[in-house]
Each structure stands twice: as structure tokens, then as C-alpha cells.
Design a protein around this motif. Structure first.
Motif, PDB file in Angstrom:
ATOM      1  N   ALA A  22      40.559  22.705  43.275  1.00 13.75           N
ATOM      2  CA  ALA A  22      39.692  22.929  42.080  1.00 13.75           C
ATOM      3  C   ALA A  22      39.161  24.298  42.689  1.00 13.75           C
ATOM      4  O   ALA A  22      38.846  24.680  43.572  1.00 13.75           O
ATOM      5  CB  ALA A  22      38.968  22.107  41.397  1.00 13.75           C
ATOM      6  N   GLY A  23      38.834  25.233  41.458  1.00 16.56           N
ATOM      7  CA  GLY A  23      38.083  26.594  42.018  1.00 16.56           C
ATOM      8  C   GLY A  23      37.906  27.191  40.303  1.00 16.56           C
ATOM      9  O   GLY A  23      38.273  26.815  39.298  1.00 16.56           O
ATOM     10  N   VAL A  24      36.959  28.015  40.494  1.00 16.35           N
ATOM     11  CA  VAL A  24      36.406  28.716  39.488  1.00 16.35           C
ATOM     12  C   VAL A  24      36.913  30.320  39.536  1.00 16.35           C
ATOM     13  O   VAL A  24      36.489  30.965  40.293  1.00 16.35           O
ATOM     14  CB  VAL A  24      34.822  28.509  39.312  1.00 16.35           C
ATOM     15  N   VAL A  25      37.320  30.717  38.585  1.00 17.51           N
ATOM     16  CA  VAL A  25      37.805  32.175  38.297  1.00 17.51           C
ATOM     17  C   VAL A  25      36.717  33.163  38.634  1.00 17.51           C
ATOM     18  O   VAL A  25      35.699  33.079  37.531  1.00 17.51           O
ATOM     19  CB  VAL A  25      38.867  32.400  37.214  1.00 17.51           C
ATOM     20  N   GLY A  26      36.791  34.061  39.392  1.00 18.17           N
ATOM     21  CA  GLY A  26      35.488  35.033  39.604  1.00 18.17           C
ATOM     22  C   GLY A  26      36.112  36.395  38.625  1.00 18.17           C
ATOM     23  O   GLY A  26      35.353  36.759  37.790  1.00 18.17           O
ATOM     24  N   MET A  27      37.017  36.947  39.227  1.00 14.57           N
ATOM     25  CA  MET A  27      37.444  38.049  38.584  1.00 14.57           C
ATOM     26  C   MET A  27      39.072  38.084  38.316  1.00 14.57           C
ATOM     27  O   MET A  27      39.680  37.659  39.557  1.00 14.57           O
ATOM     28  CB  MET A  27      36.880  39.269  39.227  1.00 14.57           C
ATOM     29  N   SER A  28      39.736  38.722  37.457  1.00 18.33           N
ATOM     30  CA  SER A  28      40.983  39.015  37.733  1.00 18.33           C
ATOM     31  C   SER A  28      41.323  40.527  37.699  1.00 18.33           C
ATOM     32  O   SER A  28      40.652  41.362  36.823  1.00 18.33           O
ATOM     33  CB  SER A  28      41.821  38.341  36.227  1.00 18.33           C
ATOM     34  N   LEU A  29      41.888  41.039  38.611  1.00 22.36           N
ATOM     35  CA  LEU A  29      42.441  42.566  38.672  1.00 22.36           C
ATOM     36  C   LEU A  29      43.788  42.633  38.445  1.00 22.36           C
ATOM     37  O   LEU A  29      44.844  42.498  39.289  1.00 22.36           O
ATOM     38  CB  LEU A  29      41.907  42.990  40.000  1.00 22.36           C
ATOM     39  N   PRO A  30      43.986  43.533  37.291  1.00 21.41           N
ATOM     40  CA  PRO A  30      45.614  43.613  37.095  1.00 21.41           C
ATOM     41  C   PRO A  30      45.847  45.306  37.947  1.00 21.41           C
ATOM     42  O   PRO A  30      45.357  46.326  37.754  1.00 21.41           O
ATOM     43  CB  PRO A  30      45.565  44.217  35.537  1.00 21.41           C
ATOM     44  N   LEU A  31      46.734  44.612  39.016  1.00 22.98           N
ATOM     45  CA  LEU A  31      47.100  45.888  39.993  1.00 22.98           C
ATOM     46  C   LEU A  31      48.536  46.272  39.776  1.00 22.98           C
ATOM     47  O   LEU A  31      49.431  46.356  40.523  1.00 22.98           O
ATOM     48  CB  LEU A  31      47.124  45.272  41.358  1.00 22.98           C
ATOM     49  N   GLY A  32      48.861  46.841  38.668  1.00 25.11           N
ATOM     50  CA  GLY A  32      50.060  47.219  38.203  1.00 25.11           C
ATOM     51  C   GLY A  32      51.128  46.052  38.183  1.00 25.11           C
ATOM     52  O   GLY A  32      51.018  45.475  37.276  1.00 25.11           O
ATOM     53  N   ALA A  33      51.968  45.924  38.829  1.00 26.10           N
ATOM     54  CA  ALA A  33      52.886  44.835  39.236  1.00 26.10           C
ATOM     55  C   ALA A  33      52.471  43.673  39.387  1.00 26.10           C
ATOM     56  O   ALA A  33      53.365  42.597  38.956  1.00 26.10           O
ATOM     57  CB  ALA A  33      54.119  45.310  40.007  1.00 26.10           C
ATOM     58  N   THR A  34      51.259  43.443  39.854  1.00 28.80           N
ATOM     59  CA  THR A  34      50.695  41.962  40.115  1.00 28.80           C
ATOM     60  C   THR A  34      49.124  42.066  39.438  1.00 28.80           C
ATOM     61  O   THR A  34      48.691  42.803  39.194  1.00 28.80           O
ATOM     62  CB  THR A  34      50.728  41.870  41.563  1.00 28.80           C
ATOM     63  N   VAL A  35      49.159  40.687  39.140  1.00 28.96           N
ATOM     64  CA  VAL A  35      47.632  40.690  38.947  1.00 28.96           C
ATOM     65  C   VAL A  35      46.984  39.720  40.015  1.00 28.96           C
ATOM     66  O   VAL A  35      47.676  38.761  40.385  1.00 28.96           O
ATOM     67  CB  VAL A  35      47.414  39.641  37.635  1.00 28.96           C
ATOM     68  N   VAL A  36      45.873  39.988  40.524  1.00 31.82           N
ATOM     69  CA  VAL A  36      45.336  39.416  41.624  1.00 31.82           C
ATOM     70  C   VAL A  36      43.921  38.766  41.038  1.00 31.82           C
ATOM     71  O   VAL A  36      43.015  39.485  40.192  1.00 31.82           O
ATOM     72  CB  VAL A  36      44.818  40.181  42.833  1.00 31.82           C
ATOM     73  N   HIS A  37      43.820  37.448  41.241  1.00 32.35           N
ATOM     74  CA  HIS A  37      42.646  36.626  40.688  1.00 32.35           C
ATOM     75  C   HIS A  37      41.929  36.233  41.946  1.00 32.35           C
ATOM     76  O   HIS A  37      42.324  35.770  42.751  1.00 32.35           O
ATOM     77  CB  HIS A  37      43.179  35.197  40.103  1.00 32.35           C
ATOM     78  N   GLU A  38      40.389  36.531  41.735  1.00 34.25           N
ATOM     79  CA  GLU A  38      39.600  35.925  42.658  1.00 34.25           C
ATOM     80  C   GLU A  38      39.146  34.585  42.438  1.00 34.25           C
ATOM     81  O   GLU A  38      38.352  34.243  41.267  1.00 34.25           O
ATOM     82  CB  GLU A  38      38.536  36.829  43.020  1.00 34.25           C
ATOM     83  N   VAL A  39      39.315  33.222  43.075  1.00 34.30           N
ATOM     84  CA  VAL A  39      38.942  32.307  42.818  1.00 34.30           C
ATOM     85  C   VAL A  39      38.027  31.591  43.879  1.00 34.30           C
ATOM     86  O   VAL A  39      38.029  31.741  44.986  1.00 34.30           O
ATOM     87  CB  VAL A  39      40.013  31.362  42.766  1.00 34.30           C
ATOM     88  N   THR A  40      36.685  31.005  43.404  1.00 34.91           N
ATOM     89  CA  THR A  40      35.777  30.424  44.326  1.00 34.91           C
ATOM     90  C   THR A  40      36.182  29.020  44.280  1.00 34.91           C
ATOM     91  O   THR A  40      36.347  28.344  43.209  1.00 34.91           O
ATOM     92  CB  THR A  40      34.409  30.766  43.815  1.00 34.91           C
ATOM     93  N   THR A  41      36.512  28.347  45.560  1.00 35.01           N
ATOM     94  CA  THR A  41      36.897  26.894  45.486  1.00 35.01           C
ATOM     95  C   THR A  41      35.394  26.051  45.756  1.00 35.01           C
ATOM     96  O   THR A  41      34.421  26.589  45.805  1.00 35.01           O
ATOM     97  CB  THR A  41      37.652  26.628  46.990  1.00 35.01           C
ATOM     98  N   ALA A  42      35.794  24.534  45.929  1.00 34.86           N
ATOM     99  CA  ALA A  42      34.661  23.976  45.560  1.00 34.86           C
ATOM    100  C   ALA A  42      33.866  23.933  47.084  1.00 34.86           C
ATOM    101  O   ALA A  42      32.534  23.662  46.767  1.00 34.86           O
ATOM    102  CB  ALA A  42      34.912  22.571  45.891  1.00 34.86           C
ATOM    103  N   ASP A  43      34.270  24.515  48.028  1.00 35.86           N
ATOM    104  CA  ASP A  43      33.340  24.302  49.308  1.00 35.86           C
ATOM    105  C   ASP A  43      32.839  25.771  49.199  1.00 35.86           C
ATOM    106  O   ASP A  43      32.263  26.308  50.264  1.00 35.86           O
ATOM    107  CB  ASP A  43      34.346  24.282  50.693  1.00 35.86           C
ATOM    108  N   GLY A  44      32.863  26.674  48.352  1.00 36.87           N
ATOM    109  CA  GLY A  44      32.242  27.980  48.261  1.00 36.87           C
ATOM    110  C   GLY A  44      32.980  29.143  48.651  1.00 36.87           C
ATOM    111  O   GLY A  44      32.366  30.258  48.591  1.00 36.87           O
ATOM    112  N   SER A  45      34.111  28.903  49.315  1.00 43.77           N
ATOM    113  CA  SER A  45      34.741  30.093  49.892  1.00 43.77           C
ATOM    114  C   SER A  45      35.666  30.727  48.828  1.00 43.77           C
ATOM    115  O   SER A  45      36.058  30.204  47.786  1.00 43.77           O
ATOM    116  CB  SER A  45      35.529  29.548  51.039  1.00 43.77           C
ATOM    117  N   GLY A  46      35.898  31.925  49.179  1.00 47.61           N
ATOM    118  CA  GLY A  46      36.685  33.011  47.965  1.00 47.61           C
ATOM    119  C   GLY A  46      38.252  32.657  48.274  1.00 47.61           C
ATOM    120  O   GLY A  46      38.620  32.895  49.671  1.00 47.61           O
TER     121      GLY A  46
END
Ligand SMILES: Nc1ncnc2c1ncn2[C@@H]1O[C@H](COP(=O)(O)OP(=O)(O)O)[C@@H](O)[C@H]1O
Ligand SMILES: [Mg+2]
Lengths: 287, 364
Positions: free
Chosen positions: B303-327
Motif C-alpha cells: 500500500a502507499g499514498v500518492v504524493g505527486m503526479s508528474l506528467p513527463l511527456g510520454a510518461t507520467v511519474v507518480h511519487e508514492v509514499t509507502t507504509a514504512d515511510g520511504s518514497g
């Protein structure tokens, strides 16, 4: 033309800053030089008759021309010795670690840190009949009678070369330092041996430094009054001493003035040859 | 052209080099390079790439080991006898010689007469598409043009090995791509065994037949670009080549081909034991590339919580924080209307396939 006033402002500002130096030169260099020239245009010591007699005298007198010739030759010899000895030192400097570099710089600069008179007397001690060289050679049984080193052309050249060495070595160190060390490797990887690399790459690229060093060494060597006189002794006469005798001892001021002007022109001629060579080689160097 | 394909094989046999200062720059490197291959030496700055290149060229005598070109052990040969062409990072063109004299320099050193030399230089300048520059001086050329001249100069001696030290680092991005294509083209027609030093992983992966990854003077992996990218053998290779998420965990069970790992982030996944056998109960670092993570709907994955979504042209990068606090980064191809995720949305993530999660024994 909107920018013109601003541009003029900058120029006049620059000229203003140069004014003190210009004034200094005018009073202490240009004025005495003009006075010297004016003096040399007199045919008699009393300064009554105008003419080119002093110049004619010098240029038709074999003795005077001989003194000029041997002075210019002396400069050439000293310059050659300094170049041949200084180049390897400068080359070495660029290839050793920082500690050895400090040592080399110290050795190179050492002559500048002692007075000319002290250095010259040291050479008298070294070169004399009972000097260090002769004593050593005799005690080794290599010679029976002492070699004549002092009061010879050889002695003067060696002593002057030591004194003027920094003037050659420092510009060479700068010039060699500007050469990309990869050029050496590139030449080598293309199949060139050390000699080809030296003559085709290193030497042409260090030409600006060689010319600067030669100009400085030459000008310093031919005007080195003290070393020339003390090591050369009475038998050898070079332009600075000749000039001094005419002015001081014989009180022949117009002739001394003419000698000065001729010497000045001769030096300028040699220096301008060097500078022309330098300008031609400026296509090299660079980055 | 540079006549018949002249590629000779190159063997770097257990080469170690220690500088007089004591720095161990290269440690027991073994490379077996076939004639005509393009090899990239890839590694961060200071890892010993230049040192190894200079050993092969003969400028440095290695402390231990052998260099073998073709059938010859060349350790006793000076650089000017090795027939190894080098292109330096700063090109090192001779500034006082014309372009054509630069190119002909190596031929002159071989005593080839002037007319043949000039003909050959002109031919090479045409090869690198600079036929009109022969009489200019190097400083009158642009960086890319100087690079081409450096290449022509190195090729003129028909080297058996061509070495390039960070050849494109000084060029801007567009020119770099042009020159990469140019070098590859020249290499293909000449067939010269080529070694390119670079710290740019994209360059290494796109140009080379095989990539040697170095770190701290040691060879980490030597393999094809896809080996290095998809089947990294060390944690260093996995993190240095491409980007990756590092997720700590504990081995639940393991055999030679698969390991069940309990991630600290709170899920059990199957991973590939990438750096050799794993022991049960041992701590591991699992590497999963952003493009190898997917969102899952069911209760599998972590499980994780979405922090930010970055649309980078052909891809979208999502930053997700997991249960142990790492990104963790997740990269999704943008197909049609890729769902933009709200910040704070709860998601579950899992690797696309077990072979795409690499487990390495954790080093502390
Ligand atoms: N001439 C040298 N003397 C001592 N140490 C050196 C020298 N050249 C490089 N090194 C050291 O060796 C290591 C590898 O350097 P280098 O081969 O230049 O790395 P890279 O080309 O991968 O950046 C570095 O730690 C560097 O400090
Ligand atoms: Mg390097």
C-alpha cells in the motif's frame, strides 16, 4: 551616433589614468634621451660645432666597431647558453610534482635574490687562478698549470648566463605550461617518437616563450656593466664600459652620447628582429 | 576506407594499477573483447576509466596484469609502437598545424611521402564530412568539427584499436547525438575494435555492443546493454544504470531462481536473486525500476499514498509514499487518458513480473 559620447568618456577616462606614467616617462626618459641626442650632434667636446662627426668617427673606427660587434656577439652567446640550459629546466618544471616545482623555482629565482656585485665576486672566486675550479682540477691531477678562466670571454658568458638565467627560464615555464599535455600523448599515440614530438609540437608551441626569453636575456646581457667589467677585466671591452670610459674618464661627452645612441639603435634592431619573429609565431601558441 | 575491417581482439588480463601516490585506480580487471566490437567503459567519475584507457594505450605501465592486442602481448611496447588510436576528451588537436596537417601527422611519422599523405588526409576528411576544412587551423572549427578531425587523425594510422575518452562530454545535446551516430557509422565501416569511455549510461547503452561497468576500480559487470539494464549483477549496476527504487526487505524463502521477500513496505513479493544465492532470513535490497511497478486493484502488492503526479511527456511519474515511510517512483506510459492521480489517494503497487524485481543481499 548615440553611443559616441559614452565611448569618448571611457577613452578619456583611460587616458587620464595613464597620465602620471606618461608624465614620468616624458620627464625622466624622453627628455634625457633628446638631450643625449642633441649632445651627440656636436663635433667637439666644447659643443660649439654642429655635425654628424661623432657618428662618422664611430662608424669608420675599426676599434669602436669591434667593441660593438663583440658586445652583440656576447649577447648572442649568453642567450644561446641560457636557452640550451633553461629549456630543459622549464620542461622538467612542468613534469614534476608540486614539491619539486617549488625547489626548481627557488633555484631559478636565486640569482635574482642576491646582489649583482656579490654574485659577480662569487664568480671571481670560482673562476680565478687559485679559484675553486682550478684548485679542484689541480688536486685531481687533471691539469698542471691553472686554466685561464677569469678575464676571458668564456668566463664572462658563464657568469652572465647564470645571472640572466631567470629571464629565460620564467617565460619558458609559462609558455610550456600553456601547452596541453595531451598533445604530447596525441603525438606519441600517432606513432611519433620523442624527437619528432619535440621538433614538430613542443618547440613550435613554445616559440612565444623562447622569443620573450631571448629578448629579455639578450637585452640584459649586453648592458650588464658590472659583470662584464669585473669578470672581463681590463682586456675585454664591451659597449657599456666603453661608454663609461668616454664619458667619465675622457670627458668626451658628445662621443659618449653618440655611442649611446648607436648602441640603443643596435639593441632596438636586435629586439625588433625577435619581436617580428614573435609576431610571426603568434599564430601558434594560443589555446 | 580504412581498407579491410582491421579490428583486432583486445584482452585486458587481470590488470591492476596503483599510482605512486598509493591510489589503487584499477583492480584486477578482466575484459575479453572481440575484434570489431564497440565496448563502453561505463562508471562514475574517478572509477578508473581513464587510467584503464591509458594503460591500454601504453601511457601508463600497469602494476600487474597483461594487455594483449590480437596475438601480441604489448606490455613492453611504447605508445608510439602500439598502433592504438586515441580521441581525447578535449580533442588535443595540434593548434599550430592545419587540419590536413593534423590528420596527416601520424602518416608523416611513418615516413609516408607528402603527396600520398595529403591525398590520404583529404580522403579521411571527406569520410568525416569536412572536405573543405583542410587548410584551416583547429581553432577556426566548432567543437563538433574538431571532434571529427580528431577522429580522422586517429583513423589515419589505421589503428587496430580505437580508444575514445569521454568523447562527447563537451558537446551540447543535439550535436552529441549526431556525433554518436557518426562514430557508430565510422566504426561500422572500418570495423575497428572500439573502446568508448563514458559516464553517461544512455550513451553506453545506445552505442555499445557490450558495456563494462566499473566502480571504484573494479569491474562490476561486463555484458550486453540488455544484460546490464535488465539483469544487473550487482546493486551498484542496478542503481547506476537507469533509475530504480530500492526497497529493503527480509528473505522468507529462496532458491536459485526465485526468492520470496517480505518488503518493509508491507507485502510479500517474488524477486529474482540477482547477486548470487540468498539465505533465508537475510536482509535484502529489492530493486524495481519505476516502469516495472504497476497499480493493482486487489489486495496484492503493497500500500502507499500518492504524493505527486508528474506528467513527463510520454510518461507520467507518480511519487508514492509507502507504509514504512520511504518514497517510491512509478512510471506509467501515457496511453489514452492515463488516470491522473489525486494527491493523497490510497493505492496498491506490485512489480510487473518477478523477473523485474532484483534482490541483492543488503550491505550495511
Ligand atoms: N596521475 C595520478 N596520480 C595519482 N592518482 C591518480 C592519477 N590519475 C588518477 N588518479 C586516481 O585514480 C582514480 C581513477 O582516476 P581516473 O582513471 O582518472 O578515473 P575516471 O577517468 O574514471 O574519472 C581516481 O581516484 C584518481 O584520483
Ligand atoms: Mg576520466
Amino acid at each position: 551616433m548615440g553611443a559616441a559620447p559614452a565611448a569618448r568618456d571611457v577613452t578619456s577616462y583611460g587616458m587620464g589614468l595613464a597620465a602620471p606614467l606618461a608624465l614620468f616617462f616624458l620627464v625622466f626618459f624622453v627628455a634625457p634621451l633628446l638631450q643625449l641626442f642633441w649632445l651627440s650632434l656636436h663635433n667637439d667636446t666644447a659643443g660649439l660645432h654642429w655635425g654628424l662627426g661623432q657618428y662618422l668617427h664611430f662608424l669608420t673606427d675599426p676599434f669602436s666597431l669591434g667593441v660593438l660587434g663583440s658586445t652583440l656577439l656576447l649577447g648572442a652567446e649568453v642567450t644561446a647558453v641560457c636557452l640550451v640550459l633553461g629549456f630543459p629546466i622549464a620542461w622538467l618544471y612542468q613534469r614534476v610534482g608540486p614539491k619539486l616545482q617549488t625547489v626548481i623555482i627557488l633555484i631559478v629565482l636565486l640569482p635574482l635574490l642576491t646582489s649583482v656585485v656579490v654574485r659577480t665576486f662569487a664568480w671571481i672566486v670560482i673562476l680565478g687562478r687559485q679559484g675553486i675550479i682550478n684548485a679542484t682540477l689541480q688536486s685531481l691531477g687533471l691539469i698542471d698549470t691553472p686554466l685561464k678562466l677569469l678575464y676571458t670571454q668564456f668566463g664572462v658568458v658563464i657568469a652572465l648566463a647564470q645571472v640572466q638565467m631567470p629571464l629565460m627560464t620564467l617565460p619558458l615555464i609559462t609558455a610550456l605550461g600553456r601547452i596541453d599535455p595531451n598533445l604530447d600523448d596525441a603525438s606519441c599515440s600517432l606513432g611519433a617518437g620523442s624527437w619528432r614530438t619535440f621538433f614538430r609540437i613542443l618547440l613550435p608551441l613554445s616559440l612565444p616563450g623562447i622569443i620573450a626569453g631571448c629578448t629579455l636575456t639578450y637585452a640584459a646581457a649586453i648592458t650588464a656593466f658590472i659583470t662584464q667589467s669585473l669578470i672581463g677585466g681590463g682586456q675585454m671591452l664591451f659597449m657599456p664600459m666603453y661608454l663609461y670610459q668616454q664619458a667619465s674618464t675622457l670627458q668626451n661627452w658628445p662621443f659618449a652620447a653618440a655611442i649611446s645612441i648607436i648602441f640603443l639603435l643596435a639593441v632596438l634592431a636586435v629586439v625588433s628582429v625577435f619581436t617580428t619573429l614573435g609576431r610571426m609565431s603568434r599564430g601558434y601558441g594560443g589555446a | 576506407m580504412v581498407d579491410a575491417p582491421s579490428g583486432r581482439s583486445l584482452v585486458v588480463d587481470a590488470v591492476t594499477h596503483r599510482y605512486p601516490s598509493g591510489a589503487l585506480a584499477v583492480e584486477n580487471i578482466n575484459l575479453d573483447i572481440k575484434g570489431g566490437e564497440i565496448i563502453a567503459l561505463l562508471g562514475p567519475s574517478g572509477c578508473g576509466k581513464t587510467t584503464l584507457l591509458r594503460i591500454i594505450a601504453g601511457f601508463i605501465a600497469q602494476t600487474q596484469g597483461r594487455i594483449i592486442i590480437g596475438d601480441d602481448i604489448v606490455d613492453a611496447l611504447p605508445p608510439n609502437k602500439r598502433a592504438v588510436g586515441i580521441v581525447f576528451q578535449n580533442y588535443a588537436l595540434f593548434p599550430h598545424l592545419s587540419i590536413s596537417e593534423n590528420v596527416a601527422y601520424g602518416l608523416a611519422a611513418r615516413g609516408i611521402d607528402k603527396a600520398s599523405r595529403q591525398r590520404e588526409a583529404q580522403r579521411l576528411l571527406e569520410l568525416v564530412q569536412l572536405p573543405a576544412m583542410a587548410e584551416r587551423l583547429p581553432r577556426q572549427l566548432s567543437g563538433g568539427q574538431q571532434q571529427r578531425v580528431a577522429l580522422a587523425r586517429a583513423l589515419a594510422i589505421k589503428p587496430s584499436i580505437l580508444l575514445l575518452d569521454e568523447p562527447f562530454a563537451a558537446l551540447d545535446k543535439n550535436l552529441r547525438l549526431d556525433m554518436q551516430i557518426e562514430v557508430k557509422r565510422l566504426q561500422r565501416v572500418s570495423g575497428i575494435t572500439t573502446l568508448i569511455v563514458t559516464h553517461d549510461q544512455e550513451e553506453a547503452l545506445s552505442m555499445a555492443d557490450r558495456v563494462a561497468v566499473l566502480s571504484h576500480g573494479k569491474l562490476e559487470q561486463f555484458g550486453s546493454p540488455s544484460d546490464v539494464y535488465d539483469r544487473p549483477q550487482t546493486l551498484f549496476v542496478n542503481t547506476f544504470v537507469g533509475s530504480t527504487n530500492r526497497m529493503p526487505g527480509i528473505v522468507v524463502s529462496a532458491d536459485r531462481t526465485a526468492a520470496k521477500v517480505r518488503l518493509d513496505a508491507g507485502a510479500e513479493i517474488i524477486a529474482r536473486p540477482a547477486g548470487g544465492a540468498l539465505s533465508e532470513g537475510g536482509r535484502v535490497t529489492v530493486c524495481i525500476r519505476p516502469e516495472h511497478l504497476q497499480f493493482v486493484g486487489d489486495e496484492t502488492g503493497f500500500a502507499g499514498v500518492v504524493g505527486m503526479s508528474l506528467p513527463l511527456g510520454a510518461t507520467v511519474v507518480h511519487e508514492v509514499t509507502t507504509a514504512d515511510g520511504s518514497g517510491v517512483k512509478v512510471s506509467q506510459a501515457r496511453i489514452g487518458e492515463t488516470r491522473a492521480l489525486e494527491s493523497g489517494a490510497a493505492v496498491r503497487l506490485a512489480p510487473l513480473a518477478p523477473s523485474l524485481a532484483n534482490a541483492f543481499p543488503a550491505t550495511l
